[in-house]
Design a protein around this motif. Structure first.
Motif, PDB file in Angstrom:
ATOM      1  N   ALA B 375       0.827  -1.212   0.000  1.00  0.00           N
ATOM      2  CA  ALA B 375       0.000   0.000   0.000  1.00  0.00           C
ATOM      3  C   ALA B 375       0.858   1.259   0.000  1.00  0.00           C
ATOM      4  O   ALA B 375       0.507   2.258  -0.616  1.00  0.00           O
ATOM      5  N   GLU B 376       1.988   1.212   0.682  1.00  0.00           N
ATOM      6  CA  GLU B 376       2.809   2.422   0.828  1.00  0.00           C
ATOM      7  C   GLU B 376       3.511   2.789  -0.474  1.00  0.00           C
ATOM      8  O   GLU B 376       4.103   1.939  -1.123  1.00  0.00           O
ATOM      9  N   ARG B 377       3.454   4.063  -0.846  1.00  0.00           N
ATOM     10  CA  ARG B 377       4.112   4.528  -2.072  1.00  0.00           C
ATOM     11  C   ARG B 377       4.785   5.877  -1.829  1.00  0.00           C
ATOM     12  O   ARG B 377       4.179   6.770  -1.244  1.00  0.00           O
ATOM     13  N   LEU B 378       5.990   6.017  -2.321  1.00  0.00           N
ATOM     14  CA  LEU B 378       6.606   7.332  -2.442  1.00  0.00           C
ATOM     15  C   LEU B 378       6.699   7.610  -3.935  1.00  0.00           C
ATOM     16  O   LEU B 378       7.246   6.801  -4.680  1.00  0.00           O
ATOM     17  N   VAL B 379       6.152   8.731  -4.360  1.00  0.00           N
ATOM     18  CA  VAL B 379       6.053   9.008  -5.791  1.00  0.00           C
ATOM     19  C   VAL B 379       6.924  10.207  -6.153  1.00  0.00           C
ATOM     20  O   VAL B 379       6.865  11.248  -5.487  1.00  0.00           O
ATOM     21  N   PHE B 380       7.736  10.043  -7.184  1.00  0.00           N
ATOM     22  CA  PHE B 380       8.618  11.116  -7.637  1.00  0.00           C
ATOM     23  C   PHE B 380       8.374  11.395  -9.112  1.00  0.00           C
ATOM     24  O   PHE B 380       8.309  10.473  -9.925  1.00  0.00           O
ATOM     25  N   ARG B 381       8.233  12.671  -9.427  1.00  0.00           N
ATOM     26  CA  ARG B 381       8.062  13.096 -10.814  1.00  0.00           C
ATOM     27  C   ARG B 381       9.221  14.020 -11.151  1.00  0.00           C
ATOM     28  O   ARG B 381       9.458  14.985 -10.421  1.00  0.00           O
ATOM     29  N   HIS B 382       9.953  13.727 -12.226  1.00  0.00           N
ATOM     30  CA  HIS B 382      11.135  14.514 -12.578  1.00  0.00           C
ATOM     31  C   HIS B 382      12.080  14.629 -11.380  1.00  0.00           C
ATOM     32  O   HIS B 382      12.695  15.670 -11.166  1.00  0.00           O
ATOM     33  N   GLY B 383      12.133  13.574 -10.579  1.00  0.00           N
ATOM     34  CA  GLY B 383      13.053  13.558  -9.445  1.00  0.00           C
ATOM     35  C   GLY B 383      12.574  14.312  -8.221  1.00  0.00           C
ATOM     36  O   GLY B 383      13.290  14.407  -7.223  1.00  0.00           O
ATOM     37  N   ILE B 384      11.355  14.845  -8.270  1.00  0.00           N
ATOM     38  CA  ILE B 384      10.809  15.629  -7.155  1.00  0.00           C
ATOM     39  C   ILE B 384       9.630  14.876  -6.548  1.00  0.00           C
ATOM     40  O   ILE B 384       8.810  14.312  -7.278  1.00  0.00           O
ATOM     41  N   GLY B 385       9.541  14.879  -5.226  1.00  0.00           N
ATOM     42  CA  GLY B 385       8.427  14.211  -4.559  1.00  0.00           C
ATOM     43  C   GLY B 385       7.097  14.790  -5.012  1.00  0.00           C
ATOM     44  O   GLY B 385       6.976  15.995  -5.245  1.00  0.00           O
ATOM     45  N   LEU B 386       6.100  13.919  -5.139  1.00  0.00           N
ATOM     46  CA  LEU B 386       4.778  14.326  -5.614  1.00  0.00           C
ATOM     47  C   LEU B 386       4.230  15.480  -4.785  1.00  0.00           C
ATOM     48  O   LEU B 386       4.173  15.411  -3.564  1.00  0.00           O
TER      49      LEU B 386
END
Lengths: 390, 390
Positions: B375-386
């Protein structure tokens, strides 16, 4: 006299409720319960409450949960699969520790009772059983664990297994297992003679793995139903998987459904992903008890599963085309009250007098929880928040 | 020059790695990357990294997510279902708000790009499209959203829809949709004339819903492949569902697979729960691109779904009998890099030069994450946290 009062909850039908608990049982489930100022109150924050989960079929001695990832190895036959399993299990922690890890994960997800099959055969002897019994002891009072002496490698084809099965029941397994009497053991009647013989002699329950497909599988179910009736074992016999029920036409299905219902033989399914399985609603119309189990969880047989019975209910609904609230509710009862009844556990469910074992989670109703199981769970056993053993 | 350094991560194959990011792209993915003291370091705590998810098929205008629970209503026909949907949608928040809620949930679970079908017909006009376009605007730079003008109610049977589809493309939809040319619209060639005509005229891509079963469905796929080849639209045409591919024998399957691969027509599946669907590995052997989408999420069509593409990968594997790490990896690529390619998104995946959009989660390898999605997610877009929009 109320000992603990849970407030601000939702029932599976989405209506608001409080829940009052005394001596570990529900004494009232209704809105706006009035209690003395001194009664401890637990605000459930608008969460949904569901009966605590019951896993009707698990293999505690097989799982690799908590171990380094074991890539699935192909096997050309059932015998090959058993050899792969033996090789992989030789390289991981002892069964007692792996069973403990799986029970802990299931408990955190809301399971308070389970039936675990445990491999018992002439070469393994009772070593798996003893290991799982020690894990069971650790969890006593937190998770109720019923054990099936499971002849994974066959009974007739693995000489000495019949005696070991009998010994397993004497040592603490409550259920005698069986597996594919014809395709595994080559003689249905001899196989069933052993299984039903031990059950009769020892007062054990029965739970038989039946993967046999099509009409041969249906014939097997008729044999099991007939023996169950003859011995008056109704309510104490289950068949796990019973894939054949998903393979045959309606007349054959209806006939065997009537036989199973009349005899009191329950059917366990995990809703397998890629083969036909029992048509749940049709069987229930005939009065057959259907219940759910997670079956294999990340083991030598397959990589799936996490011990969550709410996700299992979702998979059962997903595979069965259950869309309505009523049908989603059927999937939920298979993972809760129907599984409890199949295991002979009395007084479960959200009702006055029942054991106050429940799960609180962020959803607006039972159907919503089944359709998209939330990860967050608050688990209560006898009205007390889950405490893991030391 | 490294701008940000992610340390202490696992790659999908389970090996340890660091990931260095500059200008939003991976500049190195290898263990023990050396960087200047001043470079910001993010310790991923031993988590697995996966390419960020791409949802190849979603219906942002239909979902009830965030609304009070809407029990599923039965409908006897497709027209009946459309009437139920219209009635239910009239009682919930506007499409822009519901789309926003669903995008937010998908984004938190790791989705950074999606293709959303949006109902466009002569009675609805462009109202759904405008609503979803406004939600898309809000999420620009966080979730890339491609829109399909979807003639849910048919094209020929709903006069005026062809013009509205054309208008939808002019106003901002990138993809022209279609649906069951024969069974819905009664004339395959006329239906496909409209769809391919708009695509050719406007430079739009194509994504056709095809539920038609058996050999008629296969014939439809041959028609679509032939038109795609004739117009040189390879790589820009997809067929969603294509159930027929799961219905037919191997010679018919192999022939149409070759036609689809030669033409460059991709196939989207959500791995439906209770009917046959495309045999993924067999189609891939022929060179067909397969990709995944969540499809309906808690809407008038069905109650399931939560927007999680990792759970979708699990369901695809579960339904396809994928047990090996390699096969589970196929399911994962269908929800990540293969879906990205199907949508024409370049430079995705965990490789040097690719967009540094990824999900970090507690699992030991990609196969383990698919088999039991955490369930746990850490999401990064272009290297930056969501960062969710205001």
């Amino acid at each position: 006299m109320i000992e603990r009062l849970f407030t601000n909850a939702l029932l599976p039908d989405g209506t608001a409720t409080d829940l009052a608990v005394t001596d570990g049982r529900f004494v009232a489930i209704e809105p706006d319960i009035v209690a003395d100022e001194a009664v401890p109150r637990i605000d459930l924050g608008g969460r949904l409450v569901l009966p605590a989960f019951v896993d009707g079929h698990i293999h505690l001695d097989k799982s690799f949960l908590g171990e380094p990832w074991q890539p699935h190895r192909p096997a050309a036959s059932l015998r090959g699969r058993l050899a792969v399993e033996k090789a992989l299990l030789a390289g991981v922690r002892p069964a007692a520790e792996r069973a403990d890890a799986l029970i802990a994960q299931a408990a955190r997800l809301g399971t308070v009772a389970m039936r675990s099959h445990v491999d018992v055969d002439a070469t393994t002897g009772l070593s798996h059983l003893h290991a799982v019994m020690s894990a069971r002891e650790k969890w006593r009072g937190i998770v109720d664990i019923e054990l099936v002496a499971f002849p994974q490698a066959g009974i007739l084809t693995c000489p000495g297994t019949a005696d070991i099965l009998d010994a397993a029941i004497r040592e603490g397994a409550e259920v005698v297992g069986g597996i594919d009497p014809e395709s595994m053991d080559g003689d249905s009647e001899d196989h069933l003679d052993v299984v039903f013989g031990i059950a009769e002699r020892r007062g054990a329950k029965i739970d038989i793995h039946l993967h046999e497909a099509g009409l041969p599988g249906i014939a097997q179910l008729h044999r099991i139903a007939a023996r169950t009736r003859a011995l008056g074992l109704g309510g104490r016999v289950a068949v796990s998987h019973a894939y054949a029920l998903g393979d045959v036409d309606e007349p054959a299905l209806d006939a065997v459904a009537r036989a199973l219902a009349d005899a009191g033989v329950a059917i366990m399914t995990n809703a397998p992903g890629d083969r036909a399985f029992p048509p749940i609603l049709r069987l229930r119309e005939h009065g057959v008890r259907l219940f759910a189990g997670n079956d294999n969880i990340r083991d030598a047989w397959w990589p799936y599963g996490n011990g969550d019975m709410l996700q299992r209910a979702m998979l059962i609904g997903y595979r069965s085309g259950f869309y309505s609230d009523e049908d989603l509710g059927v999937a939920l009862t298979m993972a809760t009250t129907e599984a409890a009844k199949a295991l002979g556990l009395e007084g479960r469910g959200l009702e006055q007098g029942a054991q106050a074992s429940f799960v609180a989670l962020p959803a607006s109703c039972g159907a919503a929880a089944v359709a998209a199981p939330p990860a967050e769970r608050l688990v209560f056993r006898h009205g007390i928040g889950l405490k893991l053993p030391d």
